[in-house]
Every structure is written in C-alpha cells, then in structure tokens.
Design a protein around this motif. Structure first.
Motif, PDB file in Angstrom:
ATOM      1  N   VAL A   1     -27.615  46.811  71.072  1.00 24.56           N
ATOM      2  CA  VAL A   1     -27.420  45.731  72.040  1.00 24.56           C
ATOM      3  C   VAL A   1     -28.770  45.085  72.357  1.00 24.56           C
ATOM      4  CG1 VAL A   1     -26.540  45.108  74.314  1.00 24.56           C
ATOM      5  CG2 VAL A   1     -25.483  46.991  73.040  1.00 24.56           C
ATOM      6  N   PRO A   2     -28.919  43.778  72.159  1.00 27.20           N
ATOM      7  CA  PRO A   2     -30.165  43.098  72.538  1.00 27.20           C
ATOM      8  C   PRO A   2     -30.429  43.254  74.028  1.00 27.20           C
ATOM      9  CG  PRO A   2     -28.759  41.653  71.231  1.00 27.20           C
ATOM     10  CD  PRO A   2     -27.929  42.846  71.587  1.00 27.20           C
ATOM     11  N   VAL A   3     -31.694  43.396  74.386  1.00 27.60           N
ATOM     12  CA  VAL A   3     -32.074  43.692  75.771  1.00 27.60           C
ATOM     13  C   VAL A   3     -32.898  42.551  76.359  1.00 27.60           C
ATOM     14  CG1 VAL A   3     -33.518  45.189  77.207  1.00 27.60           C
ATOM     15  CG2 VAL A   3     -31.999  46.192  75.484  1.00 27.60           C
ATOM     16  N   VAL A   4     -32.601  42.233  77.619  1.00 26.18           N
ATOM     17  CA  VAL A   4     -33.443  41.348  78.420  1.00 26.18           C
ATOM     18  C   VAL A   4     -34.013  42.201  79.549  1.00 26.18           C
ATOM     19  CG1 VAL A   4     -33.541  39.327  79.917  1.00 26.18           C
ATOM     20  CG2 VAL A   4     -32.118  39.290  77.854  1.00 26.18           C
ATOM     21  N   ALA A   5     -35.343  42.291  79.607  1.00 25.12           N
ATOM     22  CA  ALA A   5     -35.987  43.188  80.577  1.00 25.12           C
ATOM     23  C   ALA A   5     -37.256  42.548  81.115  1.00 25.12           C
ATOM     24  CB  ALA A   5     -36.312  44.530  79.911  1.00 25.12           C
ATOM     25  N   PRO A   6     -37.750  43.040  82.260  1.00 23.85           N
ATOM     26  CA  PRO A   6     -38.994  42.508  82.813  1.00 23.85           C
ATOM     27  C   PRO A   6     -40.186  42.811  81.904  1.00 23.85           C
ATOM     28  CG  PRO A   6     -37.804  43.807  84.448  1.00 23.85           C
ATOM     29  CD  PRO A   6     -37.163  44.082  83.133  1.00 23.85           C
ATOM     30  N   ALA A   7     -41.124  41.894  81.856  1.00 24.06           N
ATOM     31  CA  ALA A   7     -42.349  42.087  81.077  1.00 24.06           C
ATOM     32  C   ALA A   7     -43.318  42.926  81.896  1.00 24.06           C
ATOM     33  CB  ALA A   7     -42.949  40.738  80.713  1.00 24.06           C
ATOM     34  N   ALA A   8     -42.953  44.192  82.113  1.00 26.45           N
ATOM     35  CA  ALA A   8     -43.757  45.105  82.924  1.00 26.45           C
ATOM     36  C   ALA A   8     -43.399  46.537  82.578  1.00 26.45           C
ATOM     37  CB  ALA A   8     -43.533  44.859  84.417  1.00 26.45           C
TER      38      ALA A   8
END
Length: 372
Positions: free
Chosen positions: A287-294
């Motif tokens: 599953v492609p993930v969208v996450a914070p750049a941190a």
C-alpha cells in the motif's frame, strides 16, 4: 545466552514497544536463548515459553492506557536470581533505569533501545515546559548504557546532536506473512467501498500524540472513503469530525491483515515517530504511504517510489499528497509494487540476527561502531 528484557510496556497493552519485545522474545526463544521479561503490571506469567515478571505500576492521569512501571528491590532480586548475560532495556524511562541499575550490580552489559520520543510525547499533552528535563534524564540514562540502539537515521542524528554516546542503528522487523498484498480482500472492499471509492486508511492509536485529527482535512476528497482502524481517547471526537468514515475499532490477526492490504492509500499523521511500524506494515502489504517528512518515515518512504511525504504541520500539503495519489491510479499501482519490494529482507529473523550481533559486540567489549 540468558537475556533479561526490561520493558516499559508489555501485554496486555499493545503498542510499538510491546510489539518489538514480543517479536524479539519469540526470536530469541526459537534460537534456544533463555529470556526473562520484566514489565509493568498487570501482565501474564509467560510469553513464548519464557518467564514474565511484573512490577507495580502507576497510571498516568493524562494517558490512562499507559502504566509507568516502578523499579523495586524485589525486581532487582529477580534479575539477580536469573543471572543474565546481558540486560536489554526496551524504551527505558523509569523501569528501564531500574534495569540498568540491576545490570550494574551484576556487572553485565546493558543495551538500551531508544524507541519512544518521550520529550515530544509530553509536548503533545501540554507539558512542553518539562521537555528539557526529560531530555536531560534520557541523555543521562542512555549515557550509562553500554550501547544505545536507534531505529532510524533521523533519530540517530538527533541523539548525536544531544550528546548521547555509543549509538548504533537497529531498525524494526515486519511480519511479512501477516502483512502481504495477497491479503487484499475484494469482499471487504465491497463492504467498505460499495460505490467503488478509493480507500484511504489510517491504522494506529487514536491519541493526541498521533495527531489523528488531521484526518479531518481529508474529508470530502471526491470518490474516496476514509477507513480508521484503531481505538483510543480521540475516537469519539473523530467520529464527530468524520461522520462518513468507516471506524473498525482495534483489530488484530487476519482482520488487520485484510484491512491494511485492502487499502489504496495509507496515511500516517504522527510527526514524532522514531520508526513507525504502521508505515512499514502498510508498505509490506503493498500500500502506498503518505506520511510526515519527519522521524522514522524518512527512512521508509521514498517520495514518488513507494509513497509521498508532506510537511509535518501542513494540513494542505497532506490533502494535496493524498489527492495526488487518489487522482492517479497508475502511479498508485507502480508505488504498490515498489512498496512491497522496499521492505523485503526486513523480517524479524533478520532483525534478531542484527540484535544478536550487537549483543556480541558489547559482550566482547567492542565499541559502538564495531558493534554496528
């Protein structure tokens, strides 16, 4: 060898620390090592055929699902009686300090695992004024360990900047049988998305430190349905904010495997993750993930390859990233294939091999760089 694991959290409480301790206990036991787990009460007497001993615990008023274990003379006596070759401190705070003291009394090495950003945690609960004191305590605690294992390179950089010595990288494993694209379920998708909606999912604790309220910024994306898997103190508020979302509650086992693999886009909102196991499990499920750049996601998500990153405090950027994937099925498909590939070779057996190498390093008196 004989390993005492002193952990700040264990079953029946389920979280990242508990999960790691369970998997490592299983792996060590399967290799013929003997393990003693010391954890806050309540708990069980055995896990994976290994002994578990509990200590008294205090519940935090601001976070009632977390109990702070209290080191006692009886706990130290239990560790002395077990006579370990090494003491493993899982996310040490208070109980871990007691475990470190026991290791020093026995003159055996102590390996500490930095897994929870406690300073960020207290900030999320309005206690930012004590954050410097928390860092002082953690730095002092980890400086007394023979080695501190760190789950991701951003956290390694942070600890180096704060003067914590003797660091080595040790990521988390993922159960690649439980989290796999083959668990994608057409029947489940038909129930969750009866009109063929693109499923956007969140899996994790519904608590302030995970910032799940940011999910409200995804409401109204055309042709989508939000699926929220988990439980916690923010649940009722989220139900009010997201009346059209599907709330499944806490899920484990096959149900969780199917839920994760059946998503089209996985969203993580927490910006204080030292690793983020939920992101790795979503990737393993394709599953492609969208996450914070941190934090930890920076080691896991390669933008444009297996997901996208958004500016941690920018809800507009979050919505734009998710919207971009929703609008491009071909990109999602390519990222899905890349997602599963990106975490291959990260099974818990391989991660335990690396842990044993770190143990051998400190038992042999190696430096942190040699142990790495």
């Amino acid at each position: 060898m004989k390993v005492t694991i002193v952990t700040e959290s264990f079953l029946p409480r389920v979280n990242g620390v508990t999960n790691s301790v369970c998997r490592i206990t299983e792996q060590l036991a399967a290799r013929g090592h003997e393990v003693l787990v010391v954890a806050p009460a309540p708990g069980r007497e055995h896990y994976a055929g290994q002994a578990v001993r509990t200590v008294p615990a205090l519940t935090l008023p601001c976070y009632r699902s977390f109990a702070l274990g209290v080191p006692t003379a009886r706990m130290r006596a239990t560790v002395r009686e077990f006579d370990p070759d090494i003491v493993h401190l899982a996310s040490p705070i208070v109980l871990g300090a007691g475990g470190l003291a026991a290791a020093r009394e026995l003159d055996v090495p102590a390996v500490a695992v930095f897994q929870t950003d406690v300073a960020a945690f207290v900030r999320r609960y309005g206690l930012g004024a004590i954050s410097p004191a928390v860092w002082h305590w953690l730095r002092r605690l980890h400086a007394r360990a023979d080695l501190t294992l760190v789950p991701s390179t951003p956290v390694m950089d942070e600890l180096e900047r704060r003067g914590v010595p003797r660091l080595a990288l040790w990521p988390r494993g993922v159960d690649q049988e439980r989290f796999h694209p083959r668990h994608r379920s057409d029947d489940l998708r038909a129930r969750l998305a009866p009109n063929g909606e693109t499923l956007i999912g969140y899996v994790g604790r519904l608590a302030a430190e995970k910032r799940p309220r940011m999910l409200a910024d995804l409401a109204g994306l055309p042709g989508t349905r939000l699926v929220v898997v988990g439980d916690g103190p923010e649940l009722d508020r989220l139900r009010r904010l997201l009346p059209d979302a599907a709330f499944t509650g806490f899920r484990t086992g096959r149900e969780l495997s199917e839920l994760v693999a059946s998503l089209d886009v996985f969203v993580h909102t927490g910006a204080d993750e030292t690793f983020c196991q939920a992101v790795q499990e979503a990737l393993a499920a394709g599953v492609p993930v969208v996450a914070p750049a941190a934090g930890g996601p920076l080691d896991l998500v390669r933008p444009g390859h297996n997901g996208l990153l958004f500016a941690p405090d920018d809800a507009t950027d979050l919505r734009a990233a998710v919207g971009a994937l929703v609008a491009d099925p071909l990109a999602r498909r390519l990222m899905s294939l890349n997602a599963a590939r990106s975490v291959r070779g990260r099974g818990w057996d391989m991660i335990c091999d690396r842990l044993l190498a770190h143990y051998s390093g400190v038992l042999g008196g190696a430096t942190a760089s040699e142990a790495a």
